[in-house]
Design an enzyme around this catalytic site. Structure first.
Site, PDB file in Angstrom:
ATOM      1  N   ASN A  10      -4.058  -3.284 -38.170  1.00 38.83           N
ATOM      2  CA  ASN A  10      -4.955  -4.171 -38.920  1.00 38.83           C
ATOM      3  C   ASN A  10      -5.582  -3.333 -40.026  1.00 38.83           C
ATOM      4  O   ASN A  10      -6.472  -2.537 -39.778  1.00 38.83           O
ATOM      5  CB  ASN A  10      -6.030  -4.722 -37.969  1.00 38.83           C
ATOM      6  CG  ASN A  10      -7.117  -5.489 -38.715  1.00 38.83           C
ATOM      7  OD1 ASN A  10      -6.956  -5.841 -39.875  1.00 38.83           O
ATOM      8  ND2 ASN A  10      -8.228  -5.744 -38.028  1.00 38.83           N
ATOM      9  N   LYS A  12      -7.412  -4.250 -42.472  1.00 34.81           N
ATOM     10  CA  LYS A  12      -8.702  -4.741 -42.984  1.00 34.81           C
ATOM     11  C   LYS A  12      -8.697  -4.732 -44.516  1.00 34.81           C
ATOM     12  O   LYS A  12      -7.641  -4.958 -45.114  1.00 34.81           O
ATOM     13  CB  LYS A  12      -9.855  -3.909 -42.403  1.00 34.81           C
ATOM     14  CG  LYS A  12      -9.754  -3.841 -40.882  1.00 34.81           C
ATOM     15  CD  LYS A  12     -10.979  -3.304 -40.213  1.00 34.81           C
ATOM     16  CE  LYS A  12     -10.739  -3.281 -38.708  1.00 34.81           C
ATOM     17  NZ  LYS A  12     -11.896  -2.853 -37.954  1.00 34.81           N
ATOM     18  N   HIS A  96     -11.355 -12.330 -35.604  1.00 31.91           N
ATOM     19  CA  HIS A  96     -11.809 -10.936 -35.534  1.00 31.91           C
ATOM     20  C   HIS A  96     -13.341 -10.895 -35.576  1.00 31.91           C
ATOM     21  O   HIS A  96     -13.974 -11.699 -36.273  1.00 31.91           O
ATOM     22  CB  HIS A  96     -11.216 -10.149 -36.702  1.00 31.91           C
ATOM     23  CG  HIS A  96     -11.394  -8.674 -36.530  1.00 31.91           C
ATOM     24  ND1 HIS A  96     -12.590  -8.049 -36.775  1.00 31.91           N
ATOM     25  CD2 HIS A  96     -10.540  -7.716 -36.104  1.00 31.91           C
ATOM     26  CE1 HIS A  96     -12.463  -6.757 -36.506  1.00 31.91           C
ATOM     27  NE2 HIS A  96     -11.227  -6.531 -36.087  1.00 31.91           N
ATOM     28  N   GLU A  98     -15.320  -9.077 -37.100  1.00 33.07           N
ATOM     29  CA  GLU A  98     -15.890  -8.931 -38.451  1.00 33.07           C
ATOM     30  C   GLU A  98     -15.962 -10.283 -39.151  1.00 33.07           C
ATOM     31  O   GLU A  98     -16.876 -10.539 -39.932  1.00 33.07           O
ATOM     32  CB  GLU A  98     -15.071  -7.908 -39.250  1.00 33.07           C
ATOM     33  CG  GLU A  98     -15.330  -6.489 -38.735  1.00 33.07           C
ATOM     34  CD  GLU A  98     -14.171  -5.526 -38.853  1.00 33.07           C
ATOM     35  OE1 GLU A  98     -13.217  -5.804 -39.606  1.00 33.07           O
ATOM     36  OE2 GLU A  98     -14.216  -4.475 -38.175  1.00 33.07           O
ATOM     37  N   GLU A 168     -11.395  -6.946 -28.019  1.00 33.31           N
ATOM     38  CA  GLU A 168     -11.975  -5.938 -28.901  1.00 33.31           C
ATOM     39  C   GLU A 168     -13.486  -5.879 -28.707  1.00 33.31           C
ATOM     40  O   GLU A 168     -14.227  -6.645 -29.360  1.00 33.31           O
ATOM     41  CB  GLU A 168     -11.670  -6.284 -30.361  1.00 33.31           C
ATOM     42  CG  GLU A 168     -10.190  -6.323 -30.671  1.00 33.31           C
ATOM     43  CD  GLU A 168      -9.926  -5.955 -32.121  1.00 33.31           C
ATOM     44  OE1 GLU A 168      -9.143  -5.022 -32.340  1.00 33.31           O
ATOM     45  OE2 GLU A 168     -10.526  -6.560 -33.017  1.00 33.31           O
ATOM     46  N   GLY A 174     -14.229   0.675 -34.848  1.00 31.23           N
ATOM     47  CA  GLY A 174     -14.571   1.551 -35.958  1.00 31.23           C
ATOM     48  C   GLY A 174     -15.652   2.562 -35.642  1.00 31.23           C
ATOM     49  O   GLY A 174     -16.175   3.222 -36.534  1.00 31.23           O
ATOM     50  N   SER A 214     -11.110   1.488 -31.692  1.00 33.17           N
ATOM     51  CA  SER A 214     -10.928   2.942 -31.724  1.00 33.17           C
ATOM     52  C   SER A 214      -9.715   3.429 -30.931  1.00 33.17           C
ATOM     53  O   SER A 214      -9.779   4.451 -30.257  1.00 33.17           O
ATOM     54  CB  SER A 214     -12.207   3.649 -31.262  1.00 33.17           C
ATOM     55  OG  SER A 214     -13.281   3.332 -32.133  1.00 33.17           O
TER      56      SER A 214
END
Ligand code: PGA
Length: 252
Positions: A10, A12, A96, A98, A168, A174, A214
Site C-alpha cells: 500500500n 499511500k 483503511h 486513514e 490493521e 506507520g 509496521s
C-alpha cells in the site's frame, strides 16, 4: 485449510511519477515470481493507467487504495470501481483507517463501496482495526466485531468469498510498533470466528485475513507463521523495493 498467502503493498500518497517508475522497475527486475503467495500492489490512482504495461508478465496484480460508491456521475474528484476495472485493476483497498480518520468514512459508507467494487469485479481488501485507546480500554474485540458486522454481514455467500480482510491496529500503522504475533493471531482468530458464525466454517476457512501495521522484513516471517495470518498489508516497507521483496520471501 488451503489459503494461499497474500502480500499487498500500500503505497499511500507517496512517490512522484519518476520515483514510482524506478521502484516498479526495481521490483520487477528483482522479482522472480512467488510459488506460495499472491503479490498485489496498491498505487496512487495517477500511476495506475501505466501499471498494466509495467507489471505485464510479472504476475504481480495492481489495484487502488480507494474508490467511490457509484459507477459514474457528477461526483467531482471521485474515481469509480468501474473505471479502475476498465484499466485492469483487480482489487481495491477499502476502509483503511486513514480514510476513516481523515475522510470520515463510516462502516456504512465502506459497505456501499465494497458492493460497488464487487459489482465491478474488483476484489475488496477491507481494513478494520482498533485505536490505542480502544485497545487500552479492552474494547478491541468489540470494535472490530462491529466493523466486520456492519461492512460485511450484508454480503451474500458468494460475495464474501471475493473479500480479503486486513486487520490493521491503528496504533501499529506507520509507528514501527507492530502487534505481537500473539496479539495479531488472537484478533485474526476472532475475525475468522465471526465470519464463520455468519457465513459458515467452509467459507470462513477460505477467506484471507492479512495483518497490517509496521510489517517489516525483520518481523514478517513470525507474523505470517501464525495460523490465521494469511499475509500482510504493507505500507512503509512496500515503498522500498528490496524490503518489499524480502517480505514476499518471508511469506514464501
Ligand atoms: P505500515 O502501514 O506498514 O507503514 O504500518 C500499513 C498500512 O497502513 O496499510
Amino acid at each position: 485449510m488451503s489459503r494461499k498467502k497474500l502480500i499487498a503493498g500500500n503505497w499511500k500518497m507517496y512517490k512522484t511519477a519518476q520515483e514510482a517508475d524506478d521502484t516498479i522497475s526495481q521490483i520487477i527486475k528483482n522479482y522472480s515470481g512467488a510459488q506460495n503467495s499472491d503479490v498485489w500492489i496498491a498505487q496512487p490512482f495517477v500511476y495506475l493507467q501505466k501499471a498494466k504495461e509495467q507489471y505485464a508478465a510479472s504476475g504481480i496484480a495492481f489495484g487502488a487504495q480507494n474508490c467511490y460508491t457509484k459507477d459514474e456521475g457528477a461526483y467531482t474528484g471521485e474515481i469509480s470501481a468501474k473505471m479502475l476495472r476498465s484499466i485492469g485493476c483487480t482489487f481495491v483497498i477499502l476502509g483503511h483507517s486513514e480514510r476513516r480518520q481523515y475522510f470520515h468514512e463510516t462502516d456504512e459508507l465502506i459497505y456501499e463501496k465494497i458492493l460497488s467494487a464487487l459489482q465491478n469485479n474488483l476484489e475488496p481488501v477491507y481494513c478494520c482495526g482498533e485505536t490505542l485507546d480502544e485497545r487500552n480500554a479492552g474494547n478491541h474485540f468489540a470494535i472490530v466485531q462491529k466493523q466486520i458486522e456492519t461492512a460485511l454481514f450484508l454480503l451474500s455467500q458468494e460475495q464474501i468469498q471475493k473479500v480479503t480482510v486486513a486487520y490493521e491496529p491503528v496504533w501499529a500503522i506507520g509507528t514501527g510498533v507492530n502487534a505481537t504475533p500473539e496479539q495479531a493471531q488472537q484478533m485474526h482468530a476472532h475475525i475468522r470466528t465471526l465470519l464463520s458464525s455468519k457465513f459458515g466454517n467452509t467459507v470462513a476457512a477460505n477467506i484471507r485475513i492479512l495483518y497490517g501495521g509496521s510489517v517489516k522484513p525483520a518481523n514478517a516471517k513470525e507474523l505470517f507463521s501464525q495460523d490465521d495470518i494469511d499475509g500482510g498489508l504493507v505500507g512503509g516497507a512496500s515503498l522500498v523495493a528490496m524490503d518489499f521483496l524480502k517480505i514476499i520471501e518471508a511469506a514464501e
